[in-house]
Design an enzyme around this catalytic site. Structure first.
Site, PDB file in Angstrom:
ATOM      1  N   GLU A 136      -1.011  -8.377   5.423  1.00 12.30           N
ATOM      2  CA  GLU A 136      -0.795  -8.612   6.857  1.00 12.30           C
ATOM      3  C   GLU A 136      -2.105  -8.647   7.637  1.00 12.30           C
ATOM      4  O   GLU A 136      -2.130  -9.067   8.801  1.00 12.30           O
ATOM      5  CB  GLU A 136       0.138  -7.546   7.435  1.00 12.30           C
ATOM      6  CG  GLU A 136      -0.481  -6.185   7.670  1.00 12.30           C
ATOM      7  CD  GLU A 136      -0.636  -5.318   6.434  1.00 12.30           C
ATOM      8  OE1 GLU A 136      -1.067  -4.163   6.578  1.00 12.30           O
ATOM      9  OE2 GLU A 136      -0.334  -5.802   5.311  1.00 12.30           O
ATOM     10  N   CYS A 164       0.843  -1.196   0.000  1.00 14.01           N
ATOM     11  CA  CYS A 164       0.000   0.000   0.000  1.00 14.01           C
ATOM     12  C   CYS A 164       0.892   1.266   0.000  1.00 14.01           C
ATOM     13  O   CYS A 164       1.535   1.561  -0.991  1.00 14.01           O
ATOM     14  CB  CYS A 164      -0.983  -0.032   1.169  1.00 14.01           C
ATOM     15  SG  CYS A 164      -2.394   1.088   0.958  1.00 14.01           S
ATOM     16  N   HIS A 193      -3.243  -5.060   1.689  1.00 17.03           N
ATOM     17  CA  HIS A 193      -2.683  -5.316   3.017  1.00 17.03           C
ATOM     18  C   HIS A 193      -2.689  -6.819   3.321  1.00 17.03           C
ATOM     19  O   HIS A 193      -3.596  -7.320   3.982  1.00 17.03           O
ATOM     20  CB  HIS A 193      -3.497  -4.579   4.085  1.00 17.03           C
ATOM     21  CG  HIS A 193      -3.320  -3.099   4.079  1.00 17.03           C
ATOM     22  ND1 HIS A 193      -2.443  -2.449   4.922  1.00 17.03           N
ATOM     23  CD2 HIS A 193      -3.899  -2.142   3.321  1.00 17.03           C
ATOM     24  CE1 HIS A 193      -2.499  -1.145   4.681  1.00 17.03           C
ATOM     25  NE2 HIS A 193      -3.376  -0.940   3.724  1.00 17.03           N
TER      26      HIS A 193
END
Length: 202
Positions: A180, A82, A178
């Protein structure tokens, strides 16, 4: 993989803790990076999502721009997610005038459009077909940029509605979303493999 490489996560602002936790769940050694000397001994570095102008300005303030360029030149792998993808790009479109010049590492030969999918309220989840993955990846997009153009040296790994959202070039990996936040560790595993190869090359 005989041993896990040591990965740094840029910890100036943004979603660095989530990256750290996911890497640790894979058995990686992880350290937070805020100063140039903390890059020493690392095989890879993650630039997390957050606010790219804020992160970039802090990188300038702490002397990290050239230090990270030198880290990559010495063989270090870098993964930008990002905002981190924006920081990797050679060309950046869509920076609001009031933000001034967007600091950039100018490392990856891609053109990035900021906030291509809209504002925070336009965040969404979707399943991406990623090159080399047997099943789709559950991607989370939050005020996400896209890659508008790539050089021939850049390998496109995933697209969403015809727009490039994941790409790799040598020891650089960049994603619009994202990973994660998903609980799916496959993209982080890919980056660990890239980092391990750079570690072996030293």
């Amino acid at each position: 993989m005989t041993s896990s490489p040591t990965i740094g996560v840029l910890a100036l602002q943004g979603a660095f803790r989530e990256h750290k936790r996911l890497l640790q769940s894979l058995g990686a050694q992880v350290s937070e990076v805020r100063l140039p000397q903390q890059l020493e001994g690392l095989s890879g570095l993650i630039l997390p999502g957050g606010e790219s102008t804020t992160i970039g300005n802090l990188m300038v303030e702490y002397g990290l721009i050239q230090a990270i360029r030198d880290f990559h030149a010495a063989g270090g792998a870098i993964f930008g997610t990002c905002a981190g993808m924006i920081l990797l790009a050679r060309t950046i479109h869509g920076t609001p005038p009031q933000f001034g010049v967007q600091p950039s590492l100018n490392l990856m030969d891609i053109t990035v459009q900021r906030n291509a999918f809209g504002r925070q309220v336009d965040s969404f989840r979707t399943s991406l077909d990623v090159a080399g993955f047997k099943t789709p990846f559950p991607a989370v997009f939050i005020r996400a940029p896209v890659i508008e153009a790539v050089s021939p040296s850049v390998e496109v790994l995933a697209e969403h509605q015809g727009q490039i959202v994941l790409a790799r070039s040598g020891t650089l990996l960049a994603g619009s979303f994202h990973p994660e936040l998903t609980g799916d560790a496959r993209i982080h595993e890919l980056f660990l493999t890239m980092s391990h190869r750079t570690e072996q090359a030293h």
